[in-house]
Design a protein around this motif. Sequence first.
Motif, PDB file in Angstrom:
ATOM      1  N   LYS A 211       6.419  -4.842   7.239  1.00 57.48           N
ATOM      2  CA  LYS A 211       6.813  -5.795   6.326  1.00 57.48           C
ATOM      3  C   LYS A 211       6.205  -5.647   4.841  1.00 57.48           C
ATOM      4  O   LYS A 211       6.698  -5.620   3.750  1.00 57.48           O
ATOM      5  CB  LYS A 211       6.785  -7.308   6.898  1.00 57.48           C
ATOM      6  CG  LYS A 211       7.636  -7.699   7.918  1.00 57.48           C
ATOM      7  CD  LYS A 211       7.508  -9.097   8.702  1.00 57.48           C
ATOM      8  CE  LYS A 211       8.211  -9.091   9.839  1.00 57.48           C
ATOM      9  NZ  LYS A 211       8.171 -10.587  10.377  1.00 57.48           N
ATOM     10  N   ARG A 212       4.680  -5.539   4.893  1.00 52.46           N
ATOM     11  CA  ARG A 212       4.019  -5.329   3.917  1.00 52.46           C
ATOM     12  C   ARG A 212       4.536  -4.003   3.085  1.00 52.46           C
ATOM     13  O   ARG A 212       4.817  -4.098   1.814  1.00 52.46           O
ATOM     14  CB  ARG A 212       2.521  -5.358   4.189  1.00 52.46           C
ATOM     15  CG  ARG A 212       1.574  -5.167   3.347  1.00 52.46           C
ATOM     16  CD  ARG A 212       0.098  -5.331   3.368  1.00 52.46           C
ATOM     17  NE  ARG A 212      -0.324  -5.005   4.640  1.00 52.46           N
ATOM     18  CZ  ARG A 212      -0.853  -6.183   5.662  1.00 52.46           C
ATOM     19  NH1 ARG A 212      -0.970  -7.111   5.271  1.00 52.46           N
ATOM     20  NH2 ARG A 212      -1.043  -5.517   6.977  1.00 52.46           N
ATOM     21  N   LEU A 213       4.551  -3.127   3.821  1.00 50.45           N
ATOM     22  CA  LEU A 213       5.017  -1.644   3.203  1.00 50.45           C
ATOM     23  C   LEU A 213       6.349  -1.716   2.568  1.00 50.45           C
ATOM     24  O   LEU A 213       6.830  -1.453   1.539  1.00 50.45           O
ATOM     25  CB  LEU A 213       4.920  -0.479   4.148  1.00 50.45           C
ATOM     26  CG  LEU A 213       3.557  -0.041   4.600  1.00 50.45           C
ATOM     27  CD1 LEU A 213       3.655   0.816   5.642  1.00 50.45           C
ATOM     28  CD2 LEU A 213       3.151   0.669   3.309  1.00 50.45           C
ATOM     29  N   GLU A 214       7.336  -2.496   3.517  1.00 54.02           N
ATOM     30  CA  GLU A 214       8.747  -2.633   2.941  1.00 54.02           C
ATOM     31  C   GLU A 214       8.552  -3.115   1.488  1.00 54.02           C
ATOM     32  O   GLU A 214       9.465  -3.034   0.531  1.00 54.02           O
ATOM     33  CB  GLU A 214       9.584  -3.612   3.631  1.00 54.02           C
ATOM     34  CG  GLU A 214       9.985  -2.649   4.976  1.00 54.02           C
ATOM     35  CD  GLU A 214      10.706  -3.693   6.175  1.00 54.02           C
ATOM     36  OE1 GLU A 214      11.348  -2.972   7.088  1.00 54.02           O
ATOM     37  OE2 GLU A 214      10.582  -4.923   6.173  1.00 54.02           O
ATOM     38  N   HIS A 215       7.947  -4.526   1.316  1.00 48.48           N
ATOM     39  CA  HIS A 215       7.912  -5.209   0.167  1.00 48.48           C
ATOM     40  C   HIS A 215       7.130  -4.453  -0.969  1.00 48.48           C
ATOM     41  O   HIS A 215       7.459  -4.355  -2.261  1.00 48.48           O
ATOM     42  CB  HIS A 215       7.409  -6.395   0.257  1.00 48.48           C
ATOM     43  CG  HIS A 215       8.285  -7.416   0.928  1.00 48.48           C
ATOM     44  ND1 HIS A 215       9.455  -7.940   0.510  1.00 48.48           N
ATOM     45  CD2 HIS A 215       8.695  -7.474   2.517  1.00 48.48           C
ATOM     46  CE1 HIS A 215      10.248  -8.600   1.233  1.00 48.48           C
ATOM     47  NE2 HIS A 215       9.918  -8.313   2.546  1.00 48.48           N
ATOM     48  N   LYS A 216       5.681  -3.999  -0.696  1.00 44.72           N
ATOM     49  CA  LYS A 216       4.992  -3.339  -1.511  1.00 44.72           C
ATOM     50  C   LYS A 216       5.529  -2.018  -2.021  1.00 44.72           C
ATOM     51  O   LYS A 216       5.304  -1.796  -3.313  1.00 44.72           O
ATOM     52  CB  LYS A 216       3.635  -3.099  -0.943  1.00 44.72           C
ATOM     53  CG  LYS A 216       2.588  -2.861  -1.982  1.00 44.72           C
ATOM     54  CD  LYS A 216       1.117  -3.215  -1.424  1.00 44.72           C
ATOM     55  CE  LYS A 216       0.034  -2.602  -2.400  1.00 44.72           C
ATOM     56  NZ  LYS A 216      -1.387  -2.614  -1.763  1.00 44.72           N
ATOM     57  N   PHE A 217       6.176  -1.197  -1.162  1.00 41.95           N
ATOM     58  CA  PHE A 217       6.498   0.130  -1.416  1.00 41.95           C
ATOM     59  C   PHE A 217       8.162  -0.016  -1.783  1.00 41.95           C
ATOM     60  O   PHE A 217       8.688   0.458  -2.885  1.00 41.95           O
ATOM     61  CB  PHE A 217       6.407   1.506  -0.462  1.00 41.95           C
ATOM     62  CG  PHE A 217       6.729   2.612  -0.800  1.00 41.95           C
ATOM     63  CD1 PHE A 217       5.926   3.183  -1.960  1.00 41.95           C
ATOM     64  CD2 PHE A 217       7.783   3.365  -0.514  1.00 41.95           C
ATOM     65  CE1 PHE A 217       6.347   4.605  -2.271  1.00 41.95           C
ATOM     66  CE2 PHE A 217       8.221   4.387  -0.764  1.00 41.95           C
ATOM     67  CZ  PHE A 217       7.576   5.131  -1.675  1.00 41.95           C
ATOM     68  N   LEU A 218       8.828  -0.390  -0.910  1.00 40.24           N
ATOM     69  CA  LEU A 218      10.379  -0.146  -1.114  1.00 40.24           C
ATOM     70  C   LEU A 218      10.722  -1.209  -1.961  1.00 40.24           C
ATOM     71  O   LEU A 218      11.598  -1.040  -3.142  1.00 40.24           O
ATOM     72  CB  LEU A 218      11.186  -0.286   0.157  1.00 40.24           C
ATOM     73  CG  LEU A 218      10.624   0.871   1.277  1.00 40.24           C
ATOM     74  CD1 LEU A 218      11.300   0.597   2.681  1.00 40.24           C
ATOM     75  CD2 LEU A 218      11.341   2.231   0.945  1.00 40.24           C
ATOM     76  N   GLY A 219      10.229  -2.327  -1.918  1.00 40.60           N
ATOM     77  CA  GLY A 219      10.629  -3.694  -2.768  1.00 40.60           C
ATOM     78  C   GLY A 219      10.387  -3.483  -4.245  1.00 40.60           C
ATOM     79  O   GLY A 219      10.927  -4.123  -5.110  1.00 40.60           O
ATOM     80  N   ARG A 220       9.220  -2.827  -4.578  1.00 37.07           N
ATOM     81  CA  ARG A 220       8.890  -2.736  -6.096  1.00 37.07           C
ATOM     82  C   ARG A 220       9.043  -1.226  -6.549  1.00 37.07           C
ATOM     83  O   ARG A 220       8.920  -1.303  -7.727  1.00 37.07           O
ATOM     84  CB  ARG A 220       7.384  -2.877  -6.053  1.00 37.07           C
ATOM     85  CG  ARG A 220       6.673  -4.310  -5.459  1.00 37.07           C
ATOM     86  CD  ARG A 220       5.110  -4.146  -5.517  1.00 37.07           C
ATOM     87  NE  ARG A 220       4.606  -5.448  -5.226  1.00 37.07           N
ATOM     88  CZ  ARG A 220       3.524  -5.752  -4.988  1.00 37.07           C
ATOM     89  NH1 ARG A 220       2.462  -4.819  -5.143  1.00 37.07           N
ATOM     90  NH2 ARG A 220       3.162  -6.755  -4.447  1.00 37.07           N
TER      91      ARG A 220
END
Length: 122
Positions: A37-46
């Motif tokens: 979840k952190r990677l999805e938001h920190k990498f993909l989401g940003r």
Amino acid sequence: LAPGFRDPRAIEGYGAKGHAAIGAQIARMHPADKARKRLEHKFLGRSLPMTLDETGRIVLSPALRERFGLAASAHFVGVGESFQIWSPDAYAAFEAELWDDEDDGDALASMPWPAAQDGGGA
């Protein structure tokens, strides 16, 4: 571009294949994994698509330049399969942190070298 992905002071840049490879690695993680979840938001989401000018230079929005302190100049650093864009002051501080610990003098000493098969050197 993935602003602040590996270090909150830098913009991380990837080619399309590199970005897709990281996305595929994230997708293989368990959907309920907190790290996913952190990677999805920190990498993909940003992540933002790179914009290039007519000479092939990366164009950064005023908001990104302001957020990362990029005024008159930027420090561009290749790091393996990606690159980073830093303000010169932030990069100088980061580099000082890298060398803050005692250094044994050999930057290659911590690399995982395979045992020599033939007993010879390099």
